[in-house]
Design a protein around this motif. Sequence first.
Motif, PDB file in Angstrom:
ATOM      1  N   GLN A 173      -3.397  11.087   4.841  1.00 43.61           N
ATOM      2  CA  GLN A 173      -2.528  10.564   3.797  1.00 43.61           C
ATOM      3  C   GLN A 173      -3.046   9.223   3.258  1.00 43.61           C
ATOM      4  OE1 GLN A 173       1.471   9.692   5.059  1.00 43.61           O
ATOM      5  NE2 GLN A 173       2.252   9.694   2.975  1.00 43.61           N
ATOM      6  N   LEU A 174      -3.427   8.320   4.155  1.00 46.69           N
ATOM      7  CA  LEU A 174      -3.915   7.008   3.735  1.00 46.69           C
ATOM      8  C   LEU A 174      -5.224   7.117   2.961  1.00 46.69           C
ATOM      9  CD1 LEU A 174      -3.152   4.920   6.935  1.00 46.69           C
ATOM     10  CD2 LEU A 174      -1.986   4.767   4.736  1.00 46.69           C
ATOM     11  N   GLN A 211      -6.458   9.834   1.297  1.00 43.91           N
ATOM     12  CA  GLN A 211      -6.282  10.518   0.019  1.00 43.91           C
ATOM     13  C   GLN A 211      -5.487   9.696  -0.987  1.00 43.91           C
ATOM     14  OE1 GLN A 211      -4.807  14.436   1.103  1.00 43.91           O
ATOM     15  NE2 GLN A 211      -6.892  15.208   1.293  1.00 43.91           N
ATOM     16  N   SER A 212      -4.708   8.726  -0.525  1.00 42.32           N
ATOM     17  CA  SER A 212      -3.945   7.880  -1.445  1.00 42.32           C
ATOM     18  C   SER A 212      -4.748   6.657  -1.900  1.00 42.32           C
ATOM     19  CB  SER A 212      -2.628   7.435  -0.805  1.00 42.32           C
ATOM     20  OG  SER A 212      -2.868   6.571   0.283  1.00 42.32           O
ATOM     21  N   GLY A 213      -6.014   6.569  -1.477  1.00 43.09           N
ATOM     22  CA  GLY A 213      -6.881   5.493  -1.945  1.00 43.09           C
ATOM     23  C   GLY A 213      -6.712   4.168  -1.249  1.00 43.09           C
ATOM     24  N   GLN A 214      -6.189   4.167  -0.034  1.00 41.88           N
ATOM     25  CA  GLN A 214      -5.951   2.916   0.686  1.00 41.88           C
ATOM     26  C   GLN A 214      -7.086   2.522   1.638  1.00 41.88           C
ATOM     27  OE1 GLN A 214      -1.881   2.349   2.162  1.00 41.88           O
ATOM     28  NE2 GLN A 214      -1.374   4.281   1.154  1.00 41.88           N
ATOM     29  N   THR A 270     -11.950   8.558  -0.729  1.00 43.22           N
ATOM     30  CA  THR A 270     -10.853   9.521  -0.648  1.00 43.22           C
ATOM     31  C   THR A 270     -11.234  10.792   0.100  1.00 43.22           C
ATOM     32  OG1 THR A 270     -11.440  10.423  -2.813  1.00 43.22           O
ATOM     33  CG2 THR A 270      -9.765   8.677  -2.766  1.00 43.22           C
TER      34      THR A 270
END
Length: 65
Positions: free
Chosen positions: A21-22, A24-27, A36
Amino acid sequence: MKLDQFLKWQGWVATGGEAKQLIQSGQVFVNGSVETRRGRHLSSGNRVRLGTDEAVFVGNASTGP
Protein backbone atom coordinates in the motif's frame (compact mmCIF):
# COMPACT_ATOMS: atom_id res chain seq x y z
CA MET A 1 16.22 -8.13 -1.80
CA LYS A 2 12.92 -6.76 -3.03
CA LEU A 3 11.75 -3.34 -1.88
CA ASP A 4 8.69 -4.64 0.00
CA GLN A 5 10.85 -7.19 1.84
CA PHE A 6 13.33 -4.47 2.77
CA LEU A 7 10.61 -2.34 4.35
CA LYS A 8 9.54 -5.31 6.49
CA TRP A 9 13.16 -6.20 7.34
CA GLN A 10 13.77 -2.62 8.50
CA GLY A 11 10.71 -2.84 10.74
CA TRP A 12 9.06 0.10 8.98
CA VAL A 13 5.97 -1.99 8.18
CA ALA A 14 4.44 -5.04 9.84
CA THR A 15 3.03 -6.82 6.79
CA GLY A 16 3.58 -7.22 3.07
CA GLY A 17 0.16 -5.70 2.48
CA GLU A 18 1.14 -2.57 4.37
CA ALA A 19 4.37 -2.34 2.34
CA LYS A 20 2.43 -2.78 -0.91
CA GLN A 21 0.00 0.00 0.00
CA LEU A 22 2.75 2.48 0.94
CA ILE A 23 4.81 1.70 -2.16
CA GLN A 24 1.91 1.89 -4.60
CA SER A 25 0.70 5.17 -3.08
CA GLY A 26 4.06 6.81 -3.84
CA GLN A 27 5.31 7.18 -0.28
CA VAL A 28 8.56 5.23 -0.76
CA PHE A 29 11.65 6.72 -2.39
CA VAL A 30 14.70 4.90 -3.77
CA ASN A 31 17.73 7.08 -4.46
CA GLY A 32 15.57 10.20 -4.19
CA SER A 33 12.89 9.10 -6.69
CA VAL A 34 9.40 7.78 -5.99
CA GLU A 35 9.31 4.00 -6.47
CA THR A 36 5.93 2.34 -7.03
CA ARG A 37 7.17 -1.18 -7.86
CA ARG A 38 7.09 -3.32 -4.74
CA GLY A 39 9.13 -6.00 -6.50
CA ARG A 40 11.96 -3.59 -7.31
CA HIS A 41 15.24 -5.37 -6.59
CA LEU A 42 17.59 -3.27 -4.49
CA SER A 43 21.29 -3.07 -5.27
CA SER A 44 24.02 -2.43 -2.75
CA GLY A 45 24.20 1.31 -2.04
CA ASN A 46 20.54 2.06 -2.83
CA ARG A 47 19.10 4.64 -0.41
CA VAL A 48 15.50 3.91 0.65
CA ARG A 49 13.32 6.50 2.39
CA LEU A 50 9.87 6.22 3.94
CA GLY A 51 8.74 9.40 5.67
CA THR A 52 11.62 10.54 7.86
CA ASP A 53 13.20 7.06 7.97
CA GLU A 54 16.09 6.40 5.61
CA ALA A 55 18.44 3.47 5.20
CA VAL A 56 21.08 2.29 2.76
CA PHE A 57 20.82 -1.23 1.38
CA VAL A 58 24.13 -3.06 1.67
CA GLY A 59 23.89 -6.57 0.22
CA ASN A 60 22.01 -8.55 2.88
CA ALA A 61 22.23 -5.83 5.52
CA SER A 62 21.58 -2.11 5.85
CA THR A 63 22.61 0.84 7.92
CA GLY A 64 20.80 3.98 8.89
CA PRO A 65 21.92 7.48 7.95
